[in-house]
Design an enzyme around this catalytic site. Structure first.
Site, mmCIF file in Angstrom:
data_model
loop_
_atom_site.group_PDB
_atom_site.id
_atom_site.type_symbol
_atom_site.label_atom_id
_atom_site.label_comp_id
_atom_site.label_asym_id
_atom_site.label_seq_id
_atom_site.Cartn_x
_atom_site.Cartn_y
_atom_site.Cartn_z
ATOM 1 N N ARG A 164 0.778 -1.244 0.160
ATOM 2 C CA ARG A 164 -0.081 -0.098 0.110
ATOM 3 C C ARG A 164 0.991 1.313 0.186
ATOM 4 N NH1 ARG A 164 -2.837 -3.663 -0.950
ATOM 5 N NH2 ARG A 164 -5.007 -4.159 0.109
ATOM 6 N N SER A 239 -10.606 -1.199 3.188
ATOM 7 C CA SER A 239 -10.406 -1.012 4.206
ATOM 8 C C SER A 239 -9.778 0.498 4.867
ATOM 9 C CB SER A 239 -8.756 -1.776 4.272
ATOM 10 O OG SER A 239 -9.105 -3.305 3.741
ATOM 11 N N GLU A 335 -5.360 3.864 5.732
ATOM 12 C CA GLU A 335 -4.977 3.522 4.334
ATOM 13 C C GLU A 335 -5.681 4.665 3.413
ATOM 14 O OE1 GLU A 335 -5.762 -0.348 2.446
ATOM 15 O OE2 GLU A 335 -6.849 0.864 0.966
HETATM 16 P P1 FAD Z 1 -9.405 8.113 -5.636
HETATM 17 O O1 FAD Z 1 -10.114 7.598 -4.285
HETATM 18 O O2 FAD Z 1 -9.926 9.297 -6.437
HETATM 19 O O3 FAD Z 1 -7.836 8.754 -5.127
HETATM 20 C C1 FAD Z 1 -7.167 8.262 -4.386
HETATM 21 C C2 FAD Z 1 -5.614 8.746 -4.215
HETATM 22 O O4 FAD Z 1 -5.114 8.896 -5.551
HETATM 23 C C3 FAD Z 1 -5.966 10.446 -3.893
HETATM 24 O O5 FAD Z 1 -5.019 10.827 -3.014
HETATM 25 C C4 FAD Z 1 -6.017 11.074 -5.241
HETATM 26 O O6 FAD Z 1 -5.532 12.212 -5.354
HETATM 27 C C5 FAD Z 1 -4.950 10.218 -5.742
HETATM 28 N N1 FAD Z 1 -5.111 9.969 -7.612
HETATM 29 C C6 FAD Z 1 -6.167 9.430 -8.109
HETATM 30 N N2 FAD Z 1 -5.811 9.502 -9.381
HETATM 31 C C7 FAD Z 1 -4.613 10.021 -9.470
HETATM 32 C C8 FAD Z 1 -3.904 10.291 -10.713
HETATM 33 N N3 FAD Z 1 -4.288 9.783 -11.958
HETATM 34 N N4 FAD Z 1 -2.663 10.890 -10.598
HETATM 35 C C9 FAD Z 1 -2.216 11.208 -9.333
HETATM 36 N N5 FAD Z 1 -2.890 10.834 -8.306
HETATM 37 C C10 FAD Z 1 -4.085 10.421 -8.260
HETATM 38 N N6 FAD Z 1 -7.725 -1.036 -2.731
HETATM 39 C C11 FAD Z 1 -6.888 -1.967 -2.725
HETATM 40 O O7 FAD Z 1 -5.707 -1.797 -2.779
HETATM 41 N N7 FAD Z 1 -7.286 -3.374 -2.756
HETATM 42 C C12 FAD Z 1 -8.665 -3.735 -2.399
HETATM 43 O O8 FAD Z 1 -8.861 -4.886 -2.583
HETATM 44 C C13 FAD Z 1 -9.588 -2.585 -2.334
HETATM 45 N N8 FAD Z 1 -10.834 -2.934 -2.181
HETATM 46 C C14 FAD Z 1 -11.787 -1.795 -1.910
HETATM 47 C C15 FAD Z 1 -12.973 -2.233 -1.854
HETATM 48 C C16 FAD Z 1 -14.188 -1.402 -1.815
HETATM 49 C C17 FAD Z 1 -15.586 -1.757 -1.456
HETATM 50 C C18 FAD Z 1 -13.485 0.053 -1.906
HETATM 51 C C19 FAD Z 1 -14.900 1.342 -1.859
HETATM 52 C C20 FAD Z 1 -12.392 0.587 -2.194
HETATM 53 C C21 FAD Z 1 -11.457 -0.707 -2.099
HETATM 54 N N9 FAD Z 1 -10.090 -0.178 -2.270
HETATM 55 C C22 FAD Z 1 -8.976 -1.287 -2.381
HETATM 56 C C23 FAD Z 1 -9.520 1.007 -2.313
HETATM 57 C C24 FAD Z 1 -9.672 1.982 -3.725
HETATM 58 O O9 FAD Z 1 -10.492 1.164 -4.485
HETATM 59 C C25 FAD Z 1 -8.355 1.783 -4.239
HETATM 60 O O10 FAD Z 1 -7.355 2.495 -3.526
HETATM 61 C C26 FAD Z 1 -8.436 2.510 -5.796
HETATM 62 O O11 FAD Z 1 -7.152 2.524 -6.547
HETATM 63 C C27 FAD Z 1 -8.665 4.069 -5.599
HETATM 64 O O12 FAD Z 1 -8.992 4.254 -6.764
HETATM 65 P P2 FAD Z 1 -9.628 5.635 -6.942
HETATM 66 O O13 FAD Z 1 -9.783 6.258 -8.570
HETATM 67 O O14 FAD Z 1 -10.948 5.847 -6.625
HETATM 68 O O15 FAD Z 1 -8.974 6.625 -6.371
HETATM 69 N N1 EPU Z 2 -10.785 -10.513 10.489
HETATM 70 C C1 EPU Z 2 -11.187 -10.376 11.862
HETATM 71 N N2 EPU Z 2 -12.432 -9.690 11.857
HETATM 72 C C2 EPU Z 2 -12.823 -8.973 10.908
HETATM 73 C C3 EPU Z 2 -12.275 -8.902 9.852
HETATM 74 C C4 EPU Z 2 -10.979 -9.663 9.571
HETATM 75 O O1 EPU Z 2 -10.956 -11.361 12.649
HETATM 76 O O2 EPU Z 2 -13.853 -7.931 11.212
HETATM 77 C C5 EPU Z 2 -9.507 -11.446 10.374
HETATM 78 C C6 EPU Z 2 -10.247 -12.644 9.773
HETATM 79 O O3 EPU Z 2 -9.080 -13.760 10.606
HETATM 80 C C7 EPU Z 2 -9.444 -12.763 8.428
HETATM 81 C C8 EPU Z 2 -8.133 -11.822 8.341
HETATM 82 O O4 EPU Z 2 -8.729 -10.833 9.286
HETATM 83 O O5 EPU Z 2 -9.136 -14.147 7.803
HETATM 84 C C9 EPU Z 2 -7.966 -11.095 7.014
HETATM 85 O O6 EPU Z 2 -9.429 -10.405 6.740
HETATM 86 P P1 EPU Z 2 -9.725 -10.440 4.940
HETATM 87 O O7 EPU Z 2 -9.242 -11.617 4.076
HETATM 88 O O8 EPU Z 2 -11.014 -9.794 4.833
HETATM 89 O O9 EPU Z 2 -8.543 -9.234 4.580
HETATM 90 P P2 EPU Z 2 -8.126 -8.146 5.210
HETATM 91 O O10 EPU Z 2 -6.714 -8.272 5.554
HETATM 92 O O11 EPU Z 2 -9.049 -7.534 6.074
HETATM 93 C C10 EPU Z 2 -6.968 -7.189 3.131
HETATM 94 C C11 EPU Z 2 -6.845 -6.009 2.365
HETATM 95 C C12 EPU Z 2 -8.152 -5.763 1.309
HETATM 96 C C13 EPU Z 2 -7.984 -7.191 0.336
HETATM 97 C C14 EPU Z 2 -8.064 -8.214 1.051
HETATM 98 C C15 EPU Z 2 -8.020 -9.592 0.238
HETATM 99 C C16 EPU Z 2 -5.617 -4.419 3.543
HETATM 100 C C17 EPU Z 2 -5.745 -3.160 4.452
HETATM 101 N N3 EPU Z 2 -6.943 -4.805 3.154
HETATM 102 O O12 EPU Z 2 -8.134 -7.102 3.814
HETATM 103 O O13 EPU Z 2 -7.813 -4.679 0.610
HETATM 104 O O14 EPU Z 2 -9.081 -6.950 -0.537
HETATM 105 O O15 EPU Z 2 -7.064 -8.362 1.938
HETATM 106 O O16 EPU Z 2 -6.578 -9.531 -0.231
HETATM 107 O O17 EPU Z 2 -4.254 -4.783 3.203
HETATM 108 C C18 EPU Z 2 -8.473 -2.334 0.657
HETATM 109 O O18 EPU Z 2 -7.212 -2.133 0.646
HETATM 110 O O19 EPU Z 2 -9.232 -1.295 0.646
HETATM 111 C C19 EPU Z 2 -8.920 -3.559 0.629
HETATM 112 C C20 EPU Z 2 -10.424 -3.898 0.708
#
Ligand code: FAD
Ligand code: EPU
Length: 339
Positions: A164, A239, A335
């Protein structure tokens, strides 16, 4: 270039916070972006780039320019027997790009299915899920230098990706606007990565012995929809915190006190902890204060049930950080980008 004044941001972020941007502009080409940045109203004023708004929290109204990236485009750069290199415009929706690759049987990003947001934001925090990070497949970023308005090619190594993390979040924060991202994809439909525990388990449960790119994508989508709230129904940014890494020696101590602690091996004498578990143990899971809350299924996700303010979500995150630190001596880092 059309500049909107006092523009509502509620539907431009997945948290659906009721904030207002003093000025709002969209750009669809690099030339348009350059024109915006060099024009008198924007020059000298503060601005931020917005993609899909899925990793930001507006803590209040924004007293500057919100520049929304709409640069699209998909272009094959080169191909070898094994790989194809494709350049994606920064304003393309990330999940659409994943589906494009899955439908063409190009492998490498299927584990990153259903991550909201745009391509251009991917490198900012090196998006990752289910055993794959963008850094594993990204070959080059093309970015506009905000000061000189020159376009720079930035290699994977130069991005200094970590969990991240990248230079775009640290040493070069605010210095570049990402215009496109080039990704290396494999043409071998059997070359998939199912090392991540819950993904492998689900694939096995479904009786799939030789998973394809599409199988992996479908399974990731299935797992994600079962545990993450849909931002169209409940505001959230995925997250809210990162999973913290602590020295192995501190982990051994914590483990003796809390045998159930959830952890993953990490690099160089560190252990990564599941922040969701730490937050849940502190009793936050499912808690609601007005319209701000902690998701009932996933404690790592803070939610807006409707009319929470950015401040309320932020204050809740502060209380969670203090309480996890108080109980476990581990300080969570956000994050989500606070604006
Ligand atoms: P924004 O929210 O619009 O911007 C994020 C940051 O990037 C801001 O600081 C912005 O200024 C900057 N930025 C955006 N575009 C540019 C650009 N072109 N040039 C320079 N800076 C820029 N993230 C994960 O890593 N893994 C996951 O599994 C994951 N799951 C998610 C699930 C849900 C339900 C949600 C809501 C979010 C999740 N995210 C996850 C977080 C998010 O989707 C990612 O970080 C994604 O890349 C953000 O994209 P965005 O276009 O919405 O960025
Ligand atoms: N857990 C709990 N309680 C909770 C949630 C999770 O005990 O309420 C424990 C469980 O044991 C579970 C473990 O945490 O097995 C891991 O949970 P999960 O698999 O849901 O993954 P996470 O660590 O919570 C991370 C990323 C996600 C990504 C998933 C899958 C980060 C901060 N988050 O979540 O990314 O989708 O793994 O790879 O690294 C995001 O960045 O926005 C995001 C959703």
């Amino acid at each position: 270039m059309k500049i909107y004044e006092n523009y509502p941001l509620k539907d431009l972020t997945t948290f659906h916070i009721n904030a207002i941007a003093k000025h709002y502009v969209e750009f669809t080409t690099v030339d348009e972006l350059k024109e915006i940045l060099s024009s008198p109203p924007v020059k000298g004023n503060k601005f931020i780039i917005l993609g899909g708004g899925s990793n930001v929290l507006f803590s209040g109204d924004y007293n500057g320019f919100v520049l929304c990236n709409k640069i699209t485009g998909i272009e094959t750069v080169s191909a070898t027997g094994e790989n194809i290199f494709i350049k994606f415009g920064a304003g393309e929706k990330w999940h659409d790009v994943v589906m494009y690759c899955v439908n063409h049987n190009y492998g490498g990003i299927e584990n990153l299915s259903l991550i909201p947001g745009t391509v251009g934001a991917g490198p900012i925090q090196n998006i990752g899920a289910y055993g794959v990070e963008l850094k594993d497949v990204l070959t080059e970023v093309s970015a506009l230098d905000v000061k000189t308005l020159e376009i720079r090619k930035i290699s994977n190594a130069e991005c200094k990706f970590g969990y991240r993390e990248s230079i775009f979040k640290s040493s070069e924060k605010g210095a570049y606007i990402i215009l496109s991202v080039t990704i290396r994809l494999t043409k071998d439909p059997q070359k998939v990565n199912v090392t991540y525990g819950s993904l492998r388990k689900e694939i096995e449960t479904m009786g799939i012995t030789s998973p394809t790119i599409k199988d992996v994508s479908d399974t990731v989508i299935k797992i994600r929809t079962s545990k993450l709230p849909d931002p169209l129904k409940i505001g959230n940014a995925g997250s809210f915190f990162k999973n913290p890494a602590i020295p192995d020696s501190s982990f051994t101590k914590l483990k003796s006190e809390y045998p159930g602690i959830v952890s993953f091996p990490s690099a160089d004498g560190m252990t990564k902890l599941a922040a969701g578990w730490l937050i849940e143990q502190c009793g936050w899971k499912g808690k609601r204060f007005g319209d701000a809350g902690v998701h009932i299924e996933q404690a790592l996700v803070l939610v807006n049930y409707g009319n929470a303010t950015g401040k309320e979500i932020y204050n809740l995150s502060e209380r969670i950080i203090e309480s996890v630190n108080g109980k476990f001596g581990v300080r969570l880092e956000r994050e989500v980008n606070i604006i």
